[in-house]
Design a protein around this motif. Structure first.
Motif, PDB file in Angstrom:
ATOM      1  N   PHE A 404       0.803  -1.222   0.000  1.00 16.61           N
ATOM      2  CA  PHE A 404       0.000   0.000   0.000  1.00 16.61           C
ATOM      3  C   PHE A 404       0.840   1.279   0.000  1.00 16.61           C
ATOM      4  CE2 PHE A 404      -2.638  -3.216   2.151  1.00 16.61           C
ATOM      5  CZ  PHE A 404      -3.752  -3.194   1.330  1.00 16.61           C
ATOM      6  N   ILE A 405       1.741   1.397   1.000  1.00 19.69           N
ATOM      7  CA  ILE A 405       2.394   2.688   1.231  1.00 19.69           C
ATOM      8  C   ILE A 405       3.356   3.053   0.106  1.00 19.69           C
ATOM      9  CG2 ILE A 405       3.901   3.969   2.783  1.00 19.69           C
ATOM     10  CD1 ILE A 405       2.746   2.385   5.097  1.00 19.69           C
ATOM     11  N   ILE A 406       4.235   2.137  -0.273  1.00 14.84           N
ATOM     12  CA  ILE A 406       5.236   2.467  -1.301  1.00 14.84           C
ATOM     13  C   ILE A 406       4.583   2.786  -2.647  1.00 14.84           C
ATOM     14  CG2 ILE A 406       7.167   1.529  -2.627  1.00 14.84           C
ATOM     15  CD1 ILE A 406       8.060   0.096  -0.063  1.00 14.84           C
ATOM     16  N   PRO A 407       3.643   1.955  -3.153  1.00 19.07           N
ATOM     17  CA  PRO A 407       2.992   2.336  -4.418  1.00 19.07           C
ATOM     18  C   PRO A 407       2.278   3.689  -4.337  1.00 19.07           C
ATOM     19  CG  PRO A 407       2.546   0.033  -3.914  1.00 19.07           C
ATOM     20  CD  PRO A 407       3.211   0.615  -2.713  1.00 19.07           C
ATOM     21  N   LYS A 411       3.487   7.028  -6.582  1.00 18.77           N
ATOM     22  CA  LYS A 411       2.531   7.734  -7.442  1.00 18.77           C
ATOM     23  C   LYS A 411       2.416   9.195  -7.050  1.00 18.77           C
ATOM     24  CE  LYS A 411      -2.313   7.695  -8.912  1.00 18.77           C
ATOM     25  NZ  LYS A 411      -3.631   7.015  -8.776  1.00 18.77           N
ATOM     26  N   ALA A 412       2.361   9.475  -5.745  1.00 27.11           N
ATOM     27  CA  ALA A 412       2.196  10.852  -5.274  1.00 27.11           C
ATOM     28  C   ALA A 412       3.396  11.727  -5.616  1.00 27.11           C
ATOM     29  CB  ALA A 412       1.963  10.855  -3.757  1.00 27.11           C
ATOM     30  N   ASN A 413       4.570  11.126  -5.782  1.00 28.19           N
ATOM     31  CA  ASN A 413       5.784  11.888  -6.068  1.00 28.19           C
ATOM     32  C   ASN A 413       6.250  11.749  -7.507  1.00 28.19           C
ATOM     33  OD1 ASN A 413       6.847  13.027  -3.296  1.00 28.19           O
ATOM     34  ND2 ASN A 413       6.117  10.956  -2.865  1.00 28.19           N
ATOM     35  N   GLY A 414       5.360  11.282  -8.380  1.00 24.46           N
ATOM     36  CA  GLY A 414       5.679  11.221  -9.800  1.00 24.46           C
ATOM     37  C   GLY A 414       6.697  10.171 -10.179  1.00 24.46           C
ATOM     38  N   LEU A 415       6.815   9.113  -9.393  1.00 20.83           N
ATOM     39  CA  LEU A 415       7.826   8.082  -9.645  1.00 20.83           C
ATOM     40  C   LEU A 415       7.227   6.750 -10.077  1.00 20.83           C
ATOM     41  CD1 LEU A 415      10.111   8.804  -6.556  1.00 20.83           C
ATOM     42  CD2 LEU A 415      10.516   9.500  -8.928  1.00 20.83           C
ATOM     43  N   CYS A 451      11.017   9.159  -1.100  1.00 22.65           N
ATOM     44  CA  CYS A 451      10.506   9.343  -2.462  1.00 22.65           C
ATOM     45  C   CYS A 451      10.712  10.773  -2.952  1.00 22.65           C
ATOM     46  CB  CYS A 451       9.020   8.969  -2.524  1.00 22.65           C
ATOM     47  SG  CYS A 451       8.701   7.202  -2.330  1.00 22.65           S
ATOM     48  N   ARG A 452      10.558  11.747  -2.072  1.00 23.42           N
ATOM     49  CA  ARG A 452      10.784  13.133  -2.486  1.00 23.42           C
ATOM     50  C   ARG A 452      12.236  13.371  -2.870  1.00 23.42           C
ATOM     51  NH1 ARG A 452       7.143  14.174   1.779  1.00 23.42           N
ATOM     52  NH2 ARG A 452       8.869  14.496   3.236  1.00 23.42           N
ATOM     53  N   LYS A 453      13.156  12.790  -2.123  1.00 23.80           N
ATOM     54  CA  LYS A 453      14.574  12.948  -2.458  1.00 23.80           C
ATOM     55  C   LYS A 453      14.900  12.244  -3.772  1.00 23.80           C
ATOM     56  CE  LYS A 453      16.497  13.752   2.151  1.00 23.80           C
ATOM     57  NZ  LYS A 453      15.269  14.273   2.740  1.00 23.80           N
ATOM     58  N   ASN A 474      21.488  -0.420   3.008  1.00 26.50           N
ATOM     59  CA  ASN A 474      22.621   0.496   3.189  1.00 26.50           C
ATOM     60  C   ASN A 474      22.378   1.855   2.534  1.00 26.50           C
ATOM     61  OD1 ASN A 474      24.022  -1.473   4.588  1.00 26.50           O
ATOM     62  ND2 ASN A 474      25.010  -2.291   2.735  1.00 26.50           N
ATOM     63  N   ASP A 475      21.397   1.956   1.638  1.00 23.30           N
ATOM     64  CA  ASP A 475      21.120   3.232   0.968  1.00 23.30           C
ATOM     65  C   ASP A 475      20.250   4.156   1.830  1.00 23.30           C
ATOM     66  OD1 ASP A 475      22.455   2.274  -1.287  1.00 23.30           O
ATOM     67  OD2 ASP A 475      20.640   1.327  -2.067  1.00 23.30           O
ATOM     68  N   ILE A 476      19.557   3.599   2.800  1.00 20.65           N
ATOM     69  CA  ILE A 476      18.587   4.393   3.561  1.00 20.65           C
ATOM     70  C   ILE A 476      19.234   5.545   4.323  1.00 20.65           C
ATOM     71  CG2 ILE A 476      16.859   4.306   5.399  1.00 20.65           C
ATOM     72  CD1 ILE A 476      15.996   3.077   2.729  1.00 20.65           C
ATOM     73  N   PRO A 477      20.395   5.366   5.022  1.00 20.17           N
ATOM     74  CA  PRO A 477      20.984   6.516   5.736  1.00 20.17           C
ATOM     75  C   PRO A 477      21.300   7.696   4.836  1.00 20.17           C
ATOM     76  CG  PRO A 477      21.939   4.462   6.508  1.00 20.17           C
ATOM     77  CD  PRO A 477      21.104   4.115   5.315  1.00 20.17           C
ATOM     78  N   ALA A 478      21.600   7.467   3.541  1.00 17.17           N
ATOM     79  CA  ALA A 478      21.881   8.573   2.639  1.00 17.17           C
ATOM     80  C   ALA A 478      20.648   9.446   2.415  1.00 17.17           C
ATOM     81  CB  ALA A 478      22.384   8.024   1.297  1.00 17.17           C
ATOM     82  N   PHE A 479      19.465   8.866   2.559  1.00 14.49           N
ATOM     83  CA  PHE A 479      18.223   9.614   2.366  1.00 14.49           C
ATOM     84  C   PHE A 479      17.674  10.164   3.687  1.00 14.49           C
ATOM     85  CE2 PHE A 479      18.392   6.757  -1.274  1.00 14.49           C
ATOM     86  CZ  PHE A 479      18.062   7.599  -2.317  1.00 14.49           C
ATOM     87  N   LEU A 480      17.768   9.402   4.744  1.00 16.81           N
ATOM     88  CA  LEU A 480      17.123   9.772   6.003  1.00 16.81           C
ATOM     89  C   LEU A 480      18.098  10.175   7.096  1.00 16.81           C
ATOM     90  CD1 LEU A 480      14.348   7.015   6.186  1.00 16.81           C
ATOM     91  CD2 LEU A 480      14.186   9.335   5.269  1.00 16.81           C
TER      92      LEU A 480
END
Length: 680
Positions: A404-407, A411-415, A451-453, A474-480
């Motif tokens: 639910f959340i990721i799709p 969609k909300a962020n144009g991705l 998603c915004r980033k 391992n990619d999550i700390p770069a975003f959050l």
């Protein structure tokens, strides 16, 4: 000498014509609206006042608005709905992951209504003409109804005492007891049974009299059998629709973000009924719900009547959101209005101050939501059936995020359709490192942040063809950024006088530490951390138990007279109360007084008596989920909660050992570290 009367000014004549035309249109609307007798009388009475009132006076527009409200309300307009449990199950499963107990309760409610709808209905035909009885009985039996017959009102009342009747079709003119006398008796003793009046002496006056006396419908003789079948079906369908609203008032209770509001919306969709949501958070003025009296300037109806007018039906699914956040001050007590709204015995004649005539709320399916039901008044809580929304396990959160959340956020962020995916490990990293909650709101907030980033990164690389991207853990700390929550329960070394407890709050289960220190003094017990009376008494009881058994723990009898003991609960700005920290305080004090370190990867909860017995507590699931989020290895729970623990799904206890204890001496071997053997 005669003087000719001057003509009236054209403007006044024009205004008079416009006024009469407006009142005529309104009167026609009143007659065509099919209002119930009391509403029809109120509308005509108001129109009579308007005819004698100048249109320039303020009261004129007030009266016009009042009549318009009467005509616009859905007095007799209902949605038929769709009581199909199979369809309802499919919608609930599609919209929500988990919440199995909640779904089961809703499906049970629908199953009961479905069986009620499919049950054969009983019709009583009352007519002194045998041929008429026979013809109506033949047609209605052929339509699937079970029919009983009586030659007059007296025989009909005797049969009503023996049989369960759903509908009465009665002649008007009969010997011994005519139809009007029968209608009055039924209306008095069996008000739930609708009555259709049939007569060969049909007239406007007799029809009006029958409808005023409570008849559901009026047919003339000779009876058109097709019209009879149609009328019987409509009346019985209205009765079934009304029964739907007379179900128990459901109150969804649980931490924020667990899906209470969205489940209510899914119920309305499953039933194919309109959905109304009214937030009661911070509501302080009773008039917001019940309306203002028309004597006040700017008076208007309450929110309940306004929402029903807007929906256009009298049987929606009506959600009273955040009912535990209702306030109270000098402007009245809105919670007392809820007593009338939610009580099936009272809401049949709900009185809005502006409307000033009864409006039935009995067909509405009310659903309330609350985070903490302890804040609700007892009489209000007694009128509702509580359905608990527990927090989600980490596995459930992962499934909900992926489905639910990721799709939704892509969609909300144009991705959408850009090849971006989140690996299960990345979702688990977000859940464990950046959220600590029972619900899902912070999880959705953090995924939206990622998603915004990603959207900004894609926009800055417009010239480069987009490539499929799979985010790993391992990619999550770069975003959050650095993780905000560290599971330190299992990694922290044992400490003397510090134990870990489990508590329940409005936001779900929480981990809390109990810290104790001893110092020279005069035997005082100091308690800090914004503690309530119950929690302070638990601490005093735990210390008294230890003092009474000081010899067993190797404590000198004179120690307490020369020592002050300080018990502190961190996060002093947050008020804390409740009995379930009793065994946590006890273990911390024993660790302090015996100089034995206490394990930090063992969490516990339970109320303890002065004799050392451990009593059951509530919020088991929420507390276990909190222990799971904190990485606890073992959880100590009261033995009295054994059945509740065994009914929990395996993933709630995953990664932990749940130990049930019944007395204070059973706690210490699992908590205190005594030499090498205690580390195992």
């Amino acid at each position: 000498m005669f003087f000719k009367k001057p003509p009236e000014p054209k403007e006044e004549i024009s205004e008079k014509v416009v006024e009469d035309s407006q009142l005529t249109k309104i009167r026609n609307r009143v007659e065509e609206a099919g209002l119930p007798p009391h509403a029809h009388d109120a509308a005509l009475k108001e129109l009579e006042k308007l005819e004698k009132t100048d249109a320039a006076v303020a009261e004129y527009s007030v009266g016009i608005n009042y009549v318009d409200l009467l005509v616009s309300l859905p007095w007799n307009i209902s949605s038929m709905g769709n009581l199909d449990p199979v369809r309802a199950r499919a919608i609930l499963e599609e919209r929500h992951c988990g919440l199995e107990q909640v779904k089961q309760r809703i499906l049970e409610f629908l199953a009961a209504k479905t069986l009620r709808q499919k049950a054969q209905q009983n019709i009583l035909i009352v007519d002194d003409e045998e041929i008429a009885r026979t013809n109506m009985e033949y047609v209605l039996t052929k339509d699937g109804y079970r029919c009983y017959s009586a030659a007059n009102g007296v025989a009909a009342l005797e049969l009503l005492d023996r049989e369960d009747i759903d509908l009465i079709v009665s002649d008007l003119k009969m010997e011994r007891m005519d139809g009007m006398e029968l209608l009055a008796s039924v209306h008095r003793n069996h008000p739930e049974i609708p009555v259709i009046m049939v007569t060969g002496f049909a007239s406007v006056n007799s029809a009006v009299e029958a409808m005023r006396s409570g008849a559901a419908y009026y047919l003339g003789k000779p009876v058109n059998l097709d019209e009879l079948k149609k009328t019987v079906r409509e009346v019985l369908d209205r009765t079934l629709t009304a029964d739907m609203g007379k179900s128990p008032i459901l109150c969804f209770t649980g931490p924020p973000g667990t899906g209470k509001t969205s489940v209510g919306r899914a119920i309305a969709e499953a039933l194919q009924l309109k959905f109304i949501r009214v937030s009661l958070a911070g509501l302080r003025d009773e008039a917001e719900l019940r309306g203002h009296r028309r004597t006040y300037v700017g008076a208007m109806p309450g929110r309940i009547i306004n929402e029903l007018k807007r929906s256009g039906v009298n049987n929606p699914v009506f959600m009273l959101d955040e009912i535990d956040k209702i306030g109270q001050d000098f402007r009245g007590d809105p919670a007392s209005v809820m007593l009338e709204v939610l009580d099936p015995e009272q809401n049949v004649k709900f009185m809005d101050h502006y409307l000033d005539i009864p409006f039935s709320l009995s067909r509405i399916m009310f659903i309330a939501t609350a985070n903490d039901v302890t804040k609700l008044p007892g009489p209000l809580l007694d009128r509702m059936e509580l359905i608990e929304f527990s927090g989600y396990t980490e596995k459930e959160k992962c499934r909900i995020a992926e489905k639910f959340i990721i799709p939704r956020q892509l969609k909300a962020n144009g991705l959408r359709n850009t090849g971006i995916e989140f690996s299960p490990e990345a979702v688990a990293r977000v859940i464990s490192g950046y959220t600590r909650e029972s619900g899902l709101r912070n999880l959705e907030r953090e995924i939206a942040n990622v998603c915004r980033k990603l959207a900004l990164s894609r926009l800055n690389q417009e010239d480069t063809p987009p490539q499929a991207t799979t985010l790993e853990a391992n990619d999550i700390p770069a975003f959050l950024g650095p993780r905000r929550f560290i599971r330190e329960g299992a990694q922290t070394t044992p400490r003397i006088g510090i134990t870990t407890g489990l508590v329940w709050s409005e936001s779900g289960g929480e981990i809390i530490n109990v810290e104790t220190v001893a110092m020279k003094g005069s035997g005082r017990l100091l308690l800090t951390g914004s503690l309530g009376d119950v929690l302070q008494e638990s601490a005093q009881a735990a210390l008294s138990l230890i003092r009474s058994q000081a010899g067993e723990y190797g404590i000198d009898d004179h120690y307490f007279a020369e020592t002050d003991i300080h018990i502190h609960f961190p996060a002093g700005g947050i008020a804390k109360d409740g009995p379930s920290a009793g065994i946590t305080i006890f273990a911390a004090l024993v660790s302090l007084l015996t100089k034995c370190p206490a394990r930090r990867d063992v969490a516990m909860t339970g109320e303890m008596t002065l004799s050392g017995r451990i009593l059951p507590i509530s919020g088991i699931r929420e507390k276990l989920l909190a222990a799971q989020r904190a990485g606890m290895q073992r959880v100590l729970l009261p033995l009295a909660n054994k059945e509740e623990v065994e009914s929990l799904p395996p993933d709630v206890r995953e990664g932990m050992t749940v130990t049930l204890v019944d007395a204070s001496d059973e706690i210490l071997p699992y908590v205190l570290v005594k030499g090498e053997s205690s580390d195992s």
